[in-house]
Design an enzyme around this catalytic site. Sequence first.
Site, PDB file in Angstrom:
ATOM      1  N   ASP A 296       1.240  -0.692  -0.027  1.00 10.20           N
ATOM      2  CA  ASP A 296      -0.016   0.302  -0.087  1.00 10.20           C
ATOM      3  C   ASP A 296       1.292   1.284   0.138  1.00 10.20           C
ATOM      4  OD1 ASP A 296      -2.270   1.456   0.495  1.00 10.20           O
ATOM      5  OD2 ASP A 296      -1.874   1.807   2.001  1.00 10.20           O
ATOM      6  N   LEU A 297       0.411   2.529  -0.181  1.00 14.04           N
ATOM      7  CA  LEU A 297       1.227   3.374  -0.623  1.00 14.04           C
ATOM      8  C   LEU A 297       0.795   4.597   0.977  1.00 14.04           C
ATOM      9  CD1 LEU A 297       3.068   5.801  -1.742  1.00 14.04           C
ATOM     10  CD2 LEU A 297       0.970   6.548  -2.928  1.00 14.04           C
TER      11      LEU A 297
ATOM     12  N   THR B 169       1.491  10.138   4.046  1.00 18.95           N
ATOM     13  CA  THR B 169       0.667  10.740   3.177  1.00 18.95           C
ATOM     14  C   THR B 169      -0.954  10.475   3.619  1.00 18.95           C
ATOM     15  OG1 THR B 169       0.888   9.162   1.879  1.00 18.95           O
ATOM     16  CG2 THR B 169       1.165  11.060   1.221  1.00 18.95           C
TER      17      THR B 169
ATOM     18  N   LYS C 272      -8.844   4.833   6.400  1.00 20.07           N
ATOM     19  CA  LYS C 272      -8.243   4.749   6.003  1.00 20.07           C
ATOM     20  C   LYS C 272      -8.020   3.398   5.202  1.00 20.07           C
ATOM     21  CE  LYS C 272      -4.831   5.378   9.579  1.00 20.07           C
ATOM     22  NZ  LYS C 272      -3.555   5.151  10.444  1.00 20.07           N
TER      23      LYS C 272
ATOM     24  N   SER D 284      -2.979   0.795  -4.369  1.00 26.08           N
ATOM     25  CA  SER D 284      -2.936   2.219  -3.566  1.00 26.08           C
ATOM     26  C   SER D 284      -4.635   2.467  -4.044  1.00 26.08           C
ATOM     27  CB  SER D 284      -2.268   3.243  -3.811  1.00 26.08           C
ATOM     28  OG  SER D 284      -3.053   4.458  -3.570  1.00 26.08           O
ATOM     29  N   ALA D 285      -4.971   3.172  -2.812  1.00 28.31           N
ATOM     30  CA  ALA D 285      -6.540   3.085  -3.718  1.00 28.31           C
ATOM     31  C   ALA D 285      -6.352   4.845  -3.896  1.00 28.31           C
ATOM     32  CB  ALA D 285      -7.469   2.750  -1.918  1.00 28.31           C
TER      33      ALA D 285
ATOM     34  N   LYS E 219     -10.887  -1.494  -1.112  1.00 30.84           N
ATOM     35  CA  LYS E 219     -10.910  -1.922  -0.380  1.00 30.84           C
ATOM     36  C   LYS E 219     -11.706  -1.681   0.987  1.00 30.84           C
ATOM     37  CE  LYS E 219      -5.812  -0.963  -0.855  1.00 30.84           C
ATOM     38  NZ  LYS E 219      -4.162   0.018  -0.144  1.00 30.84           N
TER      39      LYS E 219
ATOM     40  N   GLU F  77      -0.360  -2.878   4.393  1.00 29.26           N
ATOM     41  CA  GLU F  77      -1.376  -2.179   4.975  1.00 29.26           C
ATOM     42  C   GLU F  77      -1.245  -1.532   5.622  1.00 29.26           C
ATOM     43  OE1 GLU F  77      -3.599  -0.347   3.735  1.00 29.26           O
ATOM     44  OE2 GLU F  77      -3.879  -1.404   1.907  1.00 29.26           O
ATOM     45  N   ASP F  78      -1.690  -0.449   6.001  1.00 29.42           N
ATOM     46  CA  ASP F  78      -1.703   0.101   7.557  1.00 29.42           C
ATOM     47  C   ASP F  78      -3.066   0.049   7.806  1.00 29.42           C
ATOM     48  OD1 ASP F  78      -2.102   2.423   5.194  1.00 29.42           O
ATOM     49  OD2 ASP F  78      -2.228   2.946   7.593  1.00 29.42           O
TER      50      ASP F  78
END
Length: 219
Positions: free
Chosen positions: A10-11, A18, A46, A115-116, A146, A170-171
């Site tokens: 994930d970004l 960010t 998130k 990334s979403a 997601k 992922e966070d």
Amino acid sequence: MGQIQAVIFDLDGVITDTAEYHYLAWKQLADDLGIPMDRSFNEQLKGVGRKESLDKILEHGGKHLTEEEKEFYATKKNEHYKTFIQDITPDDLLPGILDFMKEIKEAGIQTALASASKNAKPVIKRLEVEQYLDTVVDAAQVTNGKPDPEIFIKGADQLSVDPAYCVGVEDAQAGVQAIKAAGMYAVGIGAEEALSQADWVVQQPSQLSLEELKRRLEM
Ligand code: BG6
Ligand code: MG
């Protein structure tokens, strides 16, 4: 799981902070709309797309907006977010993440970004990490956001790797759910309580290492 063949990152909140900018931009918008919003509620946003995030905030505040008004506020949030990301440089990489990405590549393991965010491409460009990513899947390429597994499955597909040999990082709660639904091993970054569905949780990317990951996969 055997040999790891790909790691899908994930970004926002994994490679760079960010996630904090998304939070601040949404918080500003919620304040403008008179909707209370704190960090605990933000956990639900998130990993979730722009439009869906706004819907969740409106539902949380019991507020109804027309589609036109929603469009206006989503654009406003994005304008605010874009002012945060315009000055991003490689100094904004989260500590340890670049070392981990390099370690993965040096071991001959493939990498992808899932990334979403529709802002993902300019962000990875400014961070100068494109060379460590074999493929990128962003919000523009998927139908379902997601926690749907589509974005992670697509990342694995683009690398021609079976999801069973992929690790997702992922966070976000929604992100960890997406990784698990894709049939992958899930690494969570952040608080254990929020990411309880992950197979391995670390507080910060600096705690990631390929050696430890392999050790856990063999358990
Ligand atoms: C995700 C973030 O990566 O992207 C979310 O975790 C964000 O917080 C989503 O809402 C969509 O981002 P953007 O940049 O397209 O509004
Ligand atoms: Mg994230």
